[in-house]
Design an enzyme around this catalytic site. Structure first.
Site, mmCIF file in Angstrom:
data_model
loop_
_atom_site.group_PDB
_atom_site.id
_atom_site.type_symbol
_atom_site.label_atom_id
_atom_site.label_comp_id
_atom_site.label_asym_id
_atom_site.label_seq_id
_atom_site.Cartn_x
_atom_site.Cartn_y
_atom_site.Cartn_z
ATOM 1 N N LYS A 93 1.184 -1.105 0.076
ATOM 2 C CA LYS A 93 -0.104 0.141 -0.567
ATOM 3 C C LYS A 93 1.421 1.055 -0.297
ATOM 4 C CE LYS A 93 -3.905 -1.647 -0.615
ATOM 5 N NZ LYS A 93 -5.149 -1.537 0.886
ATOM 6 N N ARG A 107 -4.537 -10.535 2.981
ATOM 7 C CA ARG A 107 -4.558 -9.905 1.628
ATOM 8 C C ARG A 107 -3.482 -9.817 1.382
ATOM 9 N NH1 ARG A 107 -6.396 -6.986 -2.204
ATOM 10 N NH2 ARG A 107 -7.785 -7.185 -4.103
#
Length: 372
Positions: free
Chosen positions: A312, A347
């Site tokens: 991210k 995830r």
């Protein structure tokens, strides 16, 4: 300090497990267990929100019942439910003929069939067999579920027609499912959900928490399949729009609690629901850090928590603007941080390394519990 006798019926209360213990041995009456897993804790952080004012107070597990005794009835009932939710065993979910358990953290592997994903867009686009082979490799490396997606959800990404999205994901899902690999479909569109489930997917992962497409709740309820409800500030075409919060952590919690209630009312069983706080979706670096530092708050929802922190943008922001493919270290740091606070599923893009990190964490927890 929060005086419980002064809290009114209009106050919103939240509980976050704190003061984690290596083992409950020798601490009778001083610890509580989180989600039926391998984590014990010795205190609660109580957050009270009323009229825009937020207060926080820490209470030990041993003293918590006495503190609650001074609450008015509606608030006492709310806190009792939160305590039950935090401690409740997270039942396994069925993906076709495979059961995914949550007593230990699980890993979900990301398989993007898009030309423009921020991390690996275009890698397998147009080659369903190569994509399936990548999924098989992730399963062999320890991924419990392969999450197949055909539309990028990066900021300002182009919207994909559902027919194109179906054409991207269905051939891959068919190949994986035919070999017994548990598959989830990452989509916001009801038609794509239907096609993917018919092709063998066993779980729906929706970044809009089933709010983007009016038919999606009906599709999931009818299929009686598990679903991941992720928080994003907008259910429109760009899930990153908006993102204005009084308190990001509490606002995301409230939104997910509302979506759980809406889905239950529409016939989706609570024991089939998983939540994801949506790290990076319409959230600033400060918002993301607040969510990561207090991730255990979401255990109060009483359902498994999925954490999607892999590669991210926040990792780049904290590490000299490292590009997406150079964020493995940061991804693993966030993954372990999440697991330590009770995240039941990760995830990830880097399955082998993430599975190894979870195995090491599990070994440390087992050793601590056996040592007492």
């Amino acid at each position: 300090m929060i005086d419980p006798s002064l809290l009114t019926a209009g106050t919103q209360l939240y509980l976050r497990p704190i003061w984690f213990a290596e083992s409950p041995v020798g601490l009778d009456g001083q610890t509580a267990r989180m989600g039926g897993g391998l984590i014990w804790f010795q205190g609660y952080e109580v957050t009270a929100r009323s009229g825009g004012v937020i207060q926080r107070h820490r209470v030990s597990v041993a003293e918590f019942d006495d503190w609650c005794a001074h609450l008015i009835a509606p608030l006492a009932e709310r806190v009792a439910q939160l305590v039950r939710n935090i401690g409740a065993i997270r039942p396994p979910v069925a993906l076709k003929d495979r059961m995914i358990r949550f007593d230990v953290p699980q890993v979900m592997g990301i398989l993007n069939m898009t030309p423009d994903s921020f991390s690996d867009g275009g890698k397998n686009l147009g080659d369903p067999q190569a994509a399936a082979d990548a999924g098989f490799a992730m399963a062999a490396a320890g991924a419990a579920i392969i999450d197949v997606g055909g539309e990028s959800t990066r900021p300002r990404a182009d919207k994909v027609w559902e027919g194109d999205e179906i054409a991207r994901v269905v051939p891959v899902i068919e190949r994986l499912a035919a070999s017994g690999v548990p598959v989830s479909i990452d989509t916001r569109k009801a038609a794509v959900m239907e096609a993917a489930l018919a092709a063998g997917a066993g779980l729906v992962n929706d970044v809009s928490a089933l709010a983007h497409d009016p038919r999606s709740v009906e599709v999931v309820a009818r299929a009686a399949c598990p679903v991941v409800l992720m928080h994003s500030p907008s259910c429109g075409d760009d899930p990153h729009e908006g993102g204005v919060y009084q308190d990001a952590l509490l606002d995301v919690y409230d939104a997910l609690e509302g979506r759980i209630a809406a889905c239950e009312a529409a016939g989706i069983a609570r024991d089939r629901i998983i939540v994801d706080p949506g790290l990076g979706f319409g959230k600033s670096l400060a918002d993301n850090l607040a969510i990561m530092n207090r991730l255990a708050l979401f255990q109060g929802l009483g359902v498994p928590v999925l954490l999607g922190a892999s590669r991210k943008r926040m990792i780049g922001a904290l590490s000299n603007e490292a590009p997406a493919d150079a964020r493995l270290g940061g991804s693993l740091a966030l993954a372990v941080r999440g697991v330590e606070q009770g995240a039941q599923m990760l995830r990830v893009h880097d399955v082998r390394e993430s599975v190894q990190a979870v195995h090491i964490w599990r070994g440390l927890r087992d050793a601590a519990l056996m040592a007492g």
